[in-house]
Scaffold this active site. Structure first.
Site, PDB file in Angstrom:
ATOM      1  CG  ASP A  50      12.327 -25.730  87.080  1.00  0.00           C
ATOM      2  OD1 ASP A  50      11.586 -26.556  86.517  1.00  0.00           O
ATOM      3  OD2 ASP A  50      12.946 -25.982  88.132  1.00  0.00           O
TER       4      ASP A  50
ATOM      5  CG  ASP B 137      12.215 -32.378  86.567  1.00  0.00           C
ATOM      6  OD1 ASP B 137      12.270 -31.132  86.628  1.00  0.00           O
ATOM      7  OD2 ASP B 137      13.183 -33.103  86.822  1.00  0.00           O
TER       8      ASP B 137
END
Ligand SMILES: *[C@@H]1O[C@H](CO)[C@@H](O)[C@H](O)[C@H]1NC(C)=O
Ligand SMILES: *[C@@H]1O[C@H](CO)[C@@H](O)[C@H](O)[C@H]1NC(C)=O
Length: 466
Positions: free
Chosen positions: A344, A112
């Site tokens: 991301d 993440d």
């Protein structure tokens, strides 16, 4: 066919040349003194959750169902109230395996780039307020720190506990005095996909990364989670945190004086069935992308604050469909400020503020000259009948580098004869919803340089060994 090319503006090319020269000098000057400190680099596989080698692979799912899943997760990861609570990492797309403790126990973690802390579920699972044992179901056995010779709790007064000080606000260290155990809680935003949290002890443990014959062990500050919630389906054991805070793995692995740098190369969907063609992530000096004539860079900006302050924030100037360039900052709420989109790896689609998305959608309808058909996923996406589609060249103009996005990644076949755009309309018109998703990052070696505050891009066939 994967064709990707880079076009530079003349000015940035000159700038790039100077930066490269500067780097070269820097490398030459520092190589002797850094050699001892920065010899270690680390490599991990990035396993896409829907690939056959993933522990979460469900062979009964159709392509359409997988696409709908990544679409919904992309929506969940982007929301206008992102500033108030961090999003659940369980909506992420890639997992990785490594080992912790002595003897080593395998951990399966969600990778993440929006999380600072690395944590994993630990026994004993403590009673929470409702006196229910709180650990969610995970794929691998739970880690028991009592069985590890190298596990060490940390106190509030320790330097390692202080690494949490600049973490994104979703992470709550609880310290009143120095002798108290350093503990944490992280609550993730409740979303359609999941409600989740983790809380426990901040500890020091030996992490072991295995990459073929290379076995590297390193001490890492992590969260040993005794009170966790992650929904009801079987999950990864925790999170590998790669955001920009001090406790992030990328910063910890560089603590010996190495480069605060990581890079990854994501393979395309069609390469995923081949386990040799896994996507990889590298840390340290061997991760550094370039310098070279095909490497382009964009400055890494400060996140706008709140829970997003440690995100990888860069500046998007516009997107072109064919020759038609749409200026990103001309949308009313995208103020002319630097740092208006997050890169991301854990979000599949590229999410854009609503009014900019609407203009892009019109340009795509015009540019493809194809018949728009209803979205088979029923998610109101932009879909076409595959037959007579004309693929326009789509270019994302970041500050300092123009990325030509491949058709394979901008239009995804979701059903028989139907392709849908992989751009997604944000839930609001705020730039804080904007995410440059992993579909548009495939077959580009992307380096995150935390020392020099930039993101490097190099078009690469990620399925080939590097
Ligand atoms: C770590 O701290 C927790 C409480 O915060 C305690 O229950 C546990 O026994 C400690 N573990 C070790 C190895 O000291
Ligand atoms: C539609 O696309 C053509 C090129 O295919 C372009 O010349 C024209 O400007 C576009 N029109 C609009 C309204 O976007």
């Amino acid at each position: 066919m994967k064709i990707m090319a880079f076009y530079y503006k003349p000015l940035s090319t000159i700038f790039l040349m100077w930066t490269n020269l500067f780097f070269l000098c820097l490398i030459l000057m520092t190589s002797s003194s850094e050699a001892a400190a920065a010899t270690t680099s680390y490599t991990l596989d990035l396993i896409h959750r829907d690939s056959p080698s993933s522990p979460f692979y469900d062979p009964s799912q159709t392509r359409l169902q997988r696409q709908a899943g990544s679409f919904l997760r992309s929506i969940a990861r982007s929301s206008s109230n992102l500033l108030s609570a961090p999003v659940s990492p369980f909506s992420g797309e890639y997992v990785t395996k490594f080992r912790i403790g002595t003897p080593p126990v395998e951990v399966l973690a969600i990778v993440d780039t929006h999380s600072d802390l690395t944590w994993t579920q630990c026994v004993p699972c403590r009673d929470n307020v409702d006196k229910v044992i709180e650990c969610y179901k995970q794929k691998t056995p739970l880690f028991d720190p009592r069985n590890s010779k190298t596990y060490r709790n940390l106190t509030c007064g320790s330097d390692q506990c202080a690494l949490l000080d600049d973490a994104s606000p979703g992470l709550l260290p609880a310290c009143d005095h120095d002798q108290q155990p350093c503990s944490y809680y992280v609550f993730y935003k409740e979303e359609a996909v999941d409600e989740s949290r983790s809380g426990g002890d901040i500890a020091l443990e030996t992490f072991t990364f295995v990459d073929g014959d290379n076995i590297d062990s390193v001490k890492v500050v992590f969260g040993c989670g005794h009170d966790n919630m992650g929904g009801f389906v079987e999950k990864a054991s925790g999170v590998l945190g790669l955001a920009r805070g001090s406790v992030s793995l990328v910063n910890q692995l560089a603590s010996g004086g190495g480069a605060r740098y990581f890079s990854y190369c994501l393979t395309s969907e069609s390469d995923r069935s081949d386990s040799d063609a896994a996507s990889r992530i590298r840390f340290g000096s061997t991760a550094i992308v370039g310098p070279g004539p095909k490497v382009g860079s964009t400055p890494l900006r400060k996140g706008p604050g709140g829970t997003v302050r440690n995100f990888y924030s860069v500046t998007l100037e516009g997107i072109s469909v064919g020759n038609q360039r749409l200026e990103y900052s001309s949308s009313p709420k995208i103020v002319k400020r630097v740092g208006n989109i997050f890169i991301d790896s854990s979000t599949a689609m590229t999410v854009l503020p609503s009014s900019f998305y609407d203009r892009l959608e019109s340009a795509l309808v015009n540019g493809t000259r194809a018949k728009r058909v209803p979205d088979p996923r029923k998610t109101n996406g932009l879909c076409f009948s595959k037959g007579n589609i004309n693929y326009p060249v789509i270019t994302a103009h970041f500050q300092g580098v123009d990325l030509v996005l491949s058709n394979e990644n901008t239009f995804s076949e979701v059903g028989v004869g139907v392709v849908c755009s992989t751009f997604l309309r944000g839930v609001s018109d705020e730039p804080s919803v904007a995410i440059f998703g992993n579909m548009h990052q495939r077959n580009i070696l992307i380096g995150f340089d935390l020392d020099n505050h930039k993101v490097d891009f190099l078009p690469t066939d990620c399925a080939k060994p590097q």
